[in-house]
Design a protein around this motif. Sequence first.
Motif, PDB file in Angstrom:
ATOM      1  N   ARG A  64       0.843  -1.196   0.000  1.00 50.59           N
ATOM      2  CA  ARG A  64       0.000   0.000   0.000  1.00 50.59           C
ATOM      3  C   ARG A  64       0.877   1.244   0.000  1.00 50.59           C
ATOM      4  O   ARG A  64       1.869   1.313   0.715  1.00 50.59           O
ATOM      5  CB  ARG A  64      -0.892  -0.013   1.234  1.00 50.59           C
ATOM      6  CG  ARG A  64      -1.821   1.193   1.368  1.00 50.59           C
ATOM      7  CD  ARG A  64      -2.708   1.020   2.591  1.00 50.59           C
ATOM      8  NE  ARG A  64      -3.610   2.140   2.762  1.00 50.59           N
ATOM      9  CZ  ARG A  64      -3.478   3.069   3.709  1.00 50.59           C
ATOM     10  NH1 ARG A  64      -2.460   3.013   4.554  1.00 50.59           N
ATOM     11  NH2 ARG A  64      -4.344   4.052   3.816  1.00 50.59           N
TER      12      ARG A  64
ATOM     13  N   THR B  83     -16.739   4.928  -4.443  1.00 42.83           N
ATOM     14  CA  THR B  83     -15.531   4.142  -4.153  1.00 42.83           C
ATOM     15  C   THR B  83     -14.716   4.738  -2.999  1.00 42.83           C
ATOM     16  O   THR B  83     -13.550   4.378  -2.827  1.00 42.83           O
ATOM     17  CB  THR B  83     -14.643   4.055  -5.405  1.00 42.83           C
ATOM     18  OG1 THR B  83     -14.278   5.380  -5.820  1.00 42.83           O
ATOM     19  CG2 THR B  83     -15.361   3.341  -6.530  1.00 42.83           C
TER      20      THR B  83
ATOM     21  N   VAL C 209     -13.102   4.681   0.119  1.00 39.38           N
ATOM     22  CA  VAL C 209     -12.798   3.531   0.972  1.00 39.38           C
ATOM     23  C   VAL C 209     -13.075   3.840   2.438  1.00 39.38           C
ATOM     24  O   VAL C 209     -13.661   3.015   3.152  1.00 39.38           O
ATOM     25  CB  VAL C 209     -11.328   3.093   0.776  1.00 39.38           C
ATOM     26  CG1 VAL C 209     -10.960   2.001   1.781  1.00 39.38           C
ATOM     27  CG2 VAL C 209     -11.114   2.589  -0.644  1.00 39.38           C
TER      28      VAL C 209
ATOM     29  N   GLU D 116      -9.759  -0.563  -3.485  1.00 42.80           N
ATOM     30  CA  GLU D 116      -8.364  -0.518  -3.040  1.00 42.80           C
ATOM     31  C   GLU D 116      -7.951  -1.898  -2.533  1.00 42.80           C
ATOM     32  O   GLU D 116      -8.086  -2.203  -1.345  1.00 42.80           O
ATOM     33  CB  GLU D 116      -8.180   0.537  -1.946  1.00 42.80           C
ATOM     34  CG  GLU D 116      -6.746   0.652  -1.450  1.00 42.80           C
ATOM     35  CD  GLU D 116      -5.718   0.646  -2.569  1.00 42.80           C
ATOM     36  OE1 GLU D 116      -5.093  -0.423  -2.814  1.00 42.80           O
ATOM     37  OE2 GLU D 116      -5.537   1.686  -3.211  1.00 42.80           O
TER      38      GLU D 116
ATOM     39  N   LYS E 272      -5.234  -3.193  -1.784  1.00 42.05           N
ATOM     40  CA  LYS E 272      -4.090  -3.276  -0.881  1.00 42.05           C
ATOM     41  C   LYS E 272      -4.343  -2.583   0.457  1.00 42.05           C
ATOM     42  O   LYS E 272      -3.404  -2.340   1.211  1.00 42.05           O
ATOM     43  CB  LYS E 272      -2.849  -2.677  -1.538  1.00 42.05           C
ATOM     44  CG  LYS E 272      -2.431  -3.394  -2.814  1.00 42.05           C
ATOM     45  CD  LYS E 272      -1.248  -2.715  -3.472  1.00 42.05           C
ATOM     46  CE  LYS E 272      -0.882  -3.388  -4.795  1.00 42.05           C
ATOM     47  NZ  LYS E 272       0.255  -2.697  -5.471  1.00 42.05           N
ATOM     48  N   ASP E 273      -5.595  -2.286   0.749  1.00 40.71           N
ATOM     49  CA  ASP E 273      -5.910  -1.581   1.991  1.00 40.71           C
ATOM     50  C   ASP E 273      -6.085  -2.592   3.123  1.00 40.71           C
ATOM     51  O   ASP E 273      -7.059  -3.355   3.152  1.00 40.71           O
ATOM     52  CB  ASP E 273      -7.174  -0.733   1.834  1.00 40.71           C
ATOM     53  CG  ASP E 273      -7.299   0.303   2.931  1.00 40.71           C
ATOM     54  OD1 ASP E 273      -7.105  -0.066   4.109  1.00 40.71           O
ATOM     55  OD2 ASP E 273      -7.571   1.478   2.634  1.00 40.71           O
TER      56      ASP E 273
END
Length: 500
Positions: free
Chosen positions: A77, A361, A363, A404, A406-407
Motif C-alpha cells: 500500500r 468508491t 474507501v 483498493e 491493498k488496503d
Amino acid sequence: MKLSDRLIAMARVMMLGLACAAVPGLAHADWRKAESQHFVVYSDGSERSLRDYTARLERFHGLLKARFGGAAQDDTRKLPVYLVGDARALRIAQPQLPEGIDGYYMASENDIFAILIRGRDDDLLLHEYTHHFMANAGQGRLPGWFSEGLAEYYATATVSERGAASFGLPNAGRQYQLQQGRWLPMEQLLRAQGSFDIESQTGRGMYYAQSWALTHWLLADQTRARALGVYLNAVGAGRDPVEAWQASFGIAPDALETQLKAYARGRLYYSELNIPPITPEITVSILSPAWDTVILPLVNSRSPRPEEMNGPVLLGTSRTNAARFPDDALALVALGRAERRWGDPAAAETALTRALEIEPTNVEGLLLMADIVEERSDLASDQAEIDRERGVAVELLRRALEAEPKDYRVYADLARLRRGAEDYPTQEDLMTWAMATRYAPQVMSIRGDAAIAMMQGGRYDEAVVLLTPIVNDPHGGPGVQQARQLLAQIEHMRARTGSD
C-alpha cells in the motif's frame, strides 16, 4: 541475500485534542495530491515543491531497496504523507505535539501515514520510513537499539537524480548528544527492548544517539559487520543480548563504551553507492476546496486513542465543515467519523450515505458504514436480521476491497466480521488475516489478532512470525506483554504435543 550478508556489503560502501479547523490567520490554500509508485503525498504548498519532495522519497526508497532488496516492496500500500506549512497547521492534526517536534508517523488500525512541516526536518521522515520499509521487508527480529540505530544511520542519506547515493553521513545532533550527555551503560543499551525502557527524556535521547553511534561503528568495518550478522542471528534465536554480544565480538560492555566514545570523537566516514537513476512517474491533481479546512481535523479524528481526544470540539468542527461543503465527500466522511465517535449514529449514517452517493468508491466511507452496520447487527435479537445486516457489511467491505485491493483495513474488518462464526477460523479466514498483515506489518494490534487466529487454526509457526516483531517493537506499547504471553502459550502447546 541474508541480512547479515547485506550488512557486510554495507561496510564496503503520537494523539490528541483539537483546535478549530478554521484557524484565524491561516489563509486559504489549494491542496494538491502527488501520486507515485510508493507514495501519495498531499501538500498545501506549490506543485513544484510537491513534485520535488515526492521524487526525493522515491529515490530514498530506491536506496533502501538496493541495500535490503525485497521485490515485494513494489506490491504494498502506498504511504500517505501530508506536508503542512508550519507548526500551527501541524498541531491541528496533533494539538499536543511537544514543542520542537516537526512531524510524526503513525501506524494504527485507522491508518498508516506521516505528517510533517515542509522543509523543516526531512531526517524525521527518512528515519520513520526506514522502519516502515524494514517492516515491509519482514525484518522484525532486530534488537531495539539496532532497529533505531539503522533508522538513524539512513536518516541523513542523500540520493541524486543520477542515482549517486550517500548514506551513513554524520548526524550533528547525535554527535553533540554523545559529546555533551551522560552515556547510558552499554549493557543497558543492549538489553533495552527500545527507548520506552529508558525512564528519562534525556536518557531516551542518549539511547538514540548511542544506538546510532554503535550502528555506525559496526557498519564502518567489514569484520565488525560480519560479527554483527552472527550477533543478530543469536539474539533472534533467543540468546541473552549481552552474552550474544560478548560471544560475537569478544568485547565486554565497558570496553565497548570506551571504543565507541573514541570512535564518535574521530572522523566518521560514510558510504557511497551508485544505484540506477530514478525518474519516478508522478501524477499531480488539485483537490477540492474542502481540503483546506477538513483534512487536518480528519487526520486528528483518526487517532487510535479516543479518550485523549477533544471529541465535542472536533464534532462541532466537522458539523461546521459539512454545512459549508454539503456536497463534498471528504467533508461528509469526516462528519460521519465524528458523529459515529462522539455524536449521533443516525447522523453518521446519513452523512456517509450521502458521501457514498457522491463518491461510491470512497474507501474510508465504506469502512465506516460497514462498522455502523456491524454494530447494528450486534444489537439485533433475530438471527435472520443479524445475518442480513452482516451480509450488508460484507458487501460494503467487498466494494472497498475492489476500490483498493491493498488496503489492510478492509482485510482486517472482513476477518473480524467472521470471528463469531461457529467454523471460525477457516482457511479463508486465515488467508484474510495474512493479507491484512501483509499490507500492514507495521500495525501491531492487527499482527496480534492475526496471530491469535493462526493459533486457533493450529498454525503455530505463522503465529510466532507474527508475534516476534511485537515483542521486538522498539516503541513498546500495550501489546508487548500480551505477545510474550502468547509466545509462551505456543511453546507450552508445542511441548505438550511434542511438535517443533
